[in-house]
Write a protein that holds these residues in place. Structure first.
Motif, mmCIF file in Angstrom:
data_model
loop_
_atom_site.group_PDB
_atom_site.id
_atom_site.type_symbol
_atom_site.label_atom_id
_atom_site.label_comp_id
_atom_site.label_asym_id
_atom_site.label_seq_id
_atom_site.Cartn_x
_atom_site.Cartn_y
_atom_site.Cartn_z
ATOM 1 N N ALA A 135 19.840 24.503 12.011
ATOM 2 C CA ALA A 135 21.269 23.637 12.162
ATOM 3 C C ALA A 135 22.372 24.262 12.756
ATOM 4 O O ALA A 135 23.289 23.787 13.609
ATOM 5 C CB ALA A 135 21.521 23.229 10.637
ATOM 6 N N ALA A 153 22.363 26.905 14.890
ATOM 7 C CA ALA A 153 22.267 26.870 16.340
ATOM 8 C C ALA A 153 22.298 25.814 17.023
ATOM 9 O O ALA A 153 22.433 25.845 18.175
ATOM 10 C CB ALA A 153 20.484 27.524 16.412
ATOM 11 N N GLY A 154 22.357 24.755 16.440
ATOM 12 C CA GLY A 154 22.511 23.391 17.161
ATOM 13 C C GLY A 154 24.176 22.961 17.151
ATOM 14 O O GLY A 154 24.315 21.978 17.866
ATOM 15 N N LEU A 155 25.056 23.696 16.565
ATOM 16 C CA LEU A 155 26.372 23.375 16.774
ATOM 17 C C LEU A 155 27.010 23.870 17.864
ATOM 18 O O LEU A 155 26.325 24.648 18.451
ATOM 19 C CB LEU A 155 27.096 24.053 15.440
ATOM 20 N N SER A 156 28.258 23.357 18.348
ATOM 21 C CA SER A 156 28.991 23.769 19.508
ATOM 22 C C SER A 156 29.070 25.327 19.266
ATOM 23 O O SER A 156 29.266 25.916 18.315
ATOM 24 C CB SER A 156 29.939 22.929 19.698
ATOM 25 N N PRO A 157 29.242 25.990 20.665
ATOM 26 C CA PRO A 157 29.723 27.147 20.676
ATOM 27 C C PRO A 157 30.894 27.566 19.610
ATOM 28 O O PRO A 157 30.872 28.620 18.974
ATOM 29 C CB PRO A 157 29.998 27.784 21.956
ATOM 30 N N THR A 158 32.083 26.594 19.884
ATOM 31 C CA THR A 158 33.087 26.690 19.148
ATOM 32 C C THR A 158 32.910 26.984 17.555
ATOM 33 O O THR A 158 33.166 27.887 16.796
ATOM 34 C CB THR A 158 34.002 25.958 19.411
ATOM 35 N N GLU A 217 33.380 29.808 14.967
ATOM 36 C CA GLU A 217 34.104 29.576 13.672
ATOM 37 C C GLU A 217 33.280 30.045 12.473
ATOM 38 O O GLU A 217 33.993 30.764 11.551
ATOM 39 C CB GLU A 217 34.687 28.295 13.419
ATOM 40 N N ASP A 243 27.375 21.682 3.010
ATOM 41 C CA ASP A 243 26.919 20.908 3.888
ATOM 42 C C ASP A 243 25.637 21.458 4.521
ATOM 43 O O ASP A 243 24.812 20.714 4.671
ATOM 44 C CB ASP A 243 28.055 20.186 4.968
ATOM 45 N N PHE A 291 22.742 21.468 1.841
ATOM 46 C CA PHE A 291 22.047 20.396 1.581
ATOM 47 C C PHE A 291 21.323 19.737 2.589
ATOM 48 O O PHE A 291 20.433 19.084 2.688
ATOM 49 C CB PHE A 291 23.087 19.433 0.740
ATOM 50 N N ALA A 292 22.060 20.015 3.945
ATOM 51 C CA ALA A 292 21.448 19.236 4.971
ATOM 52 C C ALA A 292 20.016 20.069 5.184
ATOM 53 O O ALA A 292 19.116 19.598 5.484
ATOM 54 C CB ALA A 292 22.143 19.603 6.253
ATOM 55 N N GLY A 314 17.185 17.729 4.510
ATOM 56 C CA GLY A 314 16.568 17.139 5.846
ATOM 57 C C GLY A 314 14.905 17.588 6.006
ATOM 58 O O GLY A 314 14.249 17.134 6.812
#
Lengths: 173, 529
Positions: free
Chosen positions: A81, A83-88, A92, A148, A151-152, A156
């Motif tokens: 999960a 790894a799928g987020l934006s670089p920003t 953070e 989040d 639980f995701a 999932g």
């Protein structure tokens, strides 16, 4: 539960500068984690490994082997999960993890004096409660991120569905 | 039964589609019109402009997917089809924004709810912004046109149990509820609209206007991020874009440059203002990105005596506007009450608390009923919405302060939802705020809600509707674009998406975006051919 003085002090100290300092203190090279990870570093792995069993209390299987396997899958899911987020967002989160890994922060929020892998469930519980009740929005955001992502990863995963009666998606062909 | 796949057929038939993440060199393209964004605004414009015989290039940051890819798995769909894995946040992380990022944009993943722009909203725009052109009478033909194009019609199937609770509870309290119209054709009533329609029943841009534009020779470039409009005097000369990486999460240094006669910004109400800001578009009154609206929404979960199975059946089929009408439109925040689909991942992340309390709720997942209240923002003097600004890396960040105006609406919304749920027979109600035991009676819920310490990151606030930030208007001191969508200071740039709205809509916005985009694109087509 009221905020302890120490928590309040830590909350006041928390901010963008603290995040930057935490990232600097940790340095660029966190030790490699046990399993190949796409996004989680060793600190992140240790923190999620400590909080996931507490967040998932009541949902995890009782049997030790099944529980360990379920937790391992959850950590894999958290890593995917992130790894799928934006670089920003990844940056953070990485700063946030570095902050939570700092001994003074860990101690202020959780009285966890050992490193995260040594934290007792009661200490982790106190840490989560202090985060979500904190006056610092950053610490409440930290709680939300841990909540989040955990639980995701758990819900999932199709292996969690039988326990909640979710039959999974229907067949369409 | 095999489901016909119009995307696969079109690609086989020779559609001009480029996946920029696979490009081996920089690309330079030419067009009559380039459209940045393939959602409700860009998708609608693409068909109208291509039908007029114009050479159209349509750009999309996300991937091209089709029914065969829509496997109804949350863990796949959210990272693939949504901005920032469906976890895009406002600046203080207090609001989670669901926003599409795939060919078809939000229309590929929305819940099909179709409302004309409320007459009260249009008359407010006329009164406050002088937008006489957009009276209900003047807009009706555009609503009708897009309703016909997208098969928007009353949904005559019985509501699923989750929506039926809203109808029953409201009715027991003497409130009116109404059936929601949907943009579907041959819907299987599965309930997985939010993960992409697996049967192509949803008449999103993905299966309607975009295939139509591609059939007429339009080019579609996917996995490309519109970066900067290159300006020359009072015109745009070209649009510089960057290809996304294979995972679709980060831009690469691979460039895609499009030269065109006309440029259309349709990147959504966060993306379009960000494109204007990155481009240094003339903005003498510093309006771009200001007054961005979200319909800030709060959530209430109930435990019902019977099985609800909120994951099954059309996700939204009943609504109540009772609380939009209890105060003047520019008074305290009104809110629309609807029901959302319940799938395990989104439900579990939205539910507050953790540990055994959370596990108990999830163990009763099949008996769980959920309501959402969508606050109407942008009408009251104290409701200025949020501001889109740029991070150091040029990506947009929406700063949306949760003001006393919002919290007042949130408190009344929590109470209204609990009342409806108990009136429908709920055993327990848990507003998505803080943590602690759920409430077993309206009296205890009311006492607790009255005392709630409402604050960011303690109260769960979500949004699926981003609007405003590049408003149209007649006064250049208060608007970014004219009533024809044309930028006030760049004569070959048009805005054609939800960022045009000077306030929120006060209803799920897809049909509003379709109708205004159709009107703007038709005017543009006429001026170009």
């Amino acid at each position: 539960m009221s905020l302890s003085r120490r928590t309040f002090v830590a909350a006041g100290f928390v901010g963008a500068a603290a995040l930057a300092a935490a990232a600097w203190l940790r340095g660029p090279h966190a030790p490699a984690s046990r399993t190949p990870r796409r996004a989680l570093d060793a600190d992140g792995e240790a923190i999620f490994a400590a909080v996931a069993p507490v967040l998932l209390a009541g949902a995890l299987p009782e049997d030790k082997a099944a529980r360990d396997a379920a937790l391992a899958q959850t950590l894999d899911g958290i890593d995917t999960a992130i790894a799928g987020l934006s670089p920003t967002a990844q940056a953070e989160l990485s700063q946030l993890i570095a902050l939570l890994a700092l001994p003074p922060v860990r101690f202020a929020f959780a009285r966890v004096s050992d490193a995260w892998p040594g934290a007792a469930p009661a200490e982790v519980r106190r840490f989560l409660d202090n985060c979500r009740k904190s006056r610092a929005t950053l610490m409440r955001a930290a709680y939300d991120a841990l909540h989040d992502l955990t639980f995701a990863a758990w819900y999932g995963n199709a292996n969690s569905w039988a326990a909640i009666g979710y039959p999974g998606p229907p067949q369409v062909t | 039964m095999t489901i016909a796949d119009p995307i696969e057929a079109g690609l086989r038939g020779g559609w001009n589609v480029i996946d920029a993440s696979r490009a081996e060199r920089d690309l330079a393209l030419d067009a009559d019109v380039v459209i940045a964004g393939s959602g409700a605004g860009g998708g609608t414009a693409a068909e109208i402009l291509a039908r007029a015989g114009l050479r159209v290039v349509l750009l999309e940051e996300g991937p091209l997917r089709s029914s065969r890819d829509f496997r109804m798995q949350e863990r796949e769909a959210y990272p693939d089809l949504y901005q920032e894995s469906a976890s895009r946040k406002t600046a203080d992380k207090a609001i989670n924004i669901l926003q599409g990022r795939c060919v078809g944009g939000g229309t590929t993943v929305n819940w099909t709810s179709s409302f004309r722009t409320p007459p009260a909203t249009l008359s407010f725009w006329e009164r406050e912004y002088g937008l006489r052109e957009f009276s209900t009478e003047a807009m009706t033909p555009w609503f009708e046109r897009m309703e016909a194009r997208l098969s928007i019609a009353p949904w005559t199937v019985a509501p699923n149990a989750n929506n039926a609770v809203l109808a029953r509870g409201a009715s027991n309290l003497g409130m009116v509820t109404t059936a929601i119209r949907r943009n579907v054709k041959g819907c299987w009533n599965l309930g997985y609209c939010g993960m992409g329609c697996p049967t192509n029943a949803k008449q999103s841009m993905l299966v309607t206007t975009i295939p139509s534009a591609l059939d007429r020779g339009a080019m579609l470039v996917t996995r490309v991020r519109a970066h900067r409009l290159v300006l020359a005097g009072d015109q745009v000369a070209s649009l510089e874009c960057f290809a996304m990486d294979a995972a679709g999460t980060a831009a690469t240094s691979r460039k895609v440059t499009v030269r065109a006669r006309t440029f259309v910004a349709a990147a959504g109400a966060i993306g379009t203002p960000a494109l204007l800001l990155r481009s240094g578009a003339p903005d003498p009154h510093a309006l771009a990105g200001k007054r961005t609206f979200l319909h800030p929404s709060v959530v209430s979960a109930a435990l019902m005596p019977d099985v609800i199975d909120g994951f099954a059946g059309a996700p939204q089929s009943i609504y109540s506007d009772h609380f939009l009408e209890t105060h003047p439109i520019d008074g305290p925040a009104g809110f629309k009450v609807e029901a959302p689909p319940l799938h395990p991942l989104l439900t579990a992340t939205t539910l507050p608390d953790d540990g055994v309390v959370h596990a108990h709720w999830m163990r009763d997942f099949r008996r769980m009923q959920v309501l959402i209240a969508l606050l109407r923002d942008g009408f009251h003097a104290q409701s200025a919405g949020g501001t889109v600004r740029l991070r150091d890396d040029g990506t947009p960040l929406l700063d949306y302060p949760l003001t006393p105006f919002v919290w007042d609406g949130v408190r009344r919304a929590f109470l209204a939802m609990a009342e409806i749920q108990f009136a429908a027979g709920a055993k327990q109600v848990s507003p998505a705020h803080g943590f602690g035991a759920p409430f077993t009676s309206l009296a205890t819920a009311k006492a607790a809600i009255d005392a709630f310490d409402l604050r960011p990151l303690y109260t769960r606030v979500v949004s699926a509707h981003v609007m405003g930030g590049a408003p149209f208007g007649v006064d250049p001191a208060r608007s970014v674009a004219g009533v024809d969508g044309r930028h006030h200071h760049l004569r070959n740039l048009y805005v054609c998406d939800g960022s045009l709205f000077p306030t929120s809509i006060g209803a799920n916005p897809q049909l509003s975006i379709y109708a205004f985009a159709a009107r703007i694109a038709a005017g543009l087509a006429e001026s170009l051919v």
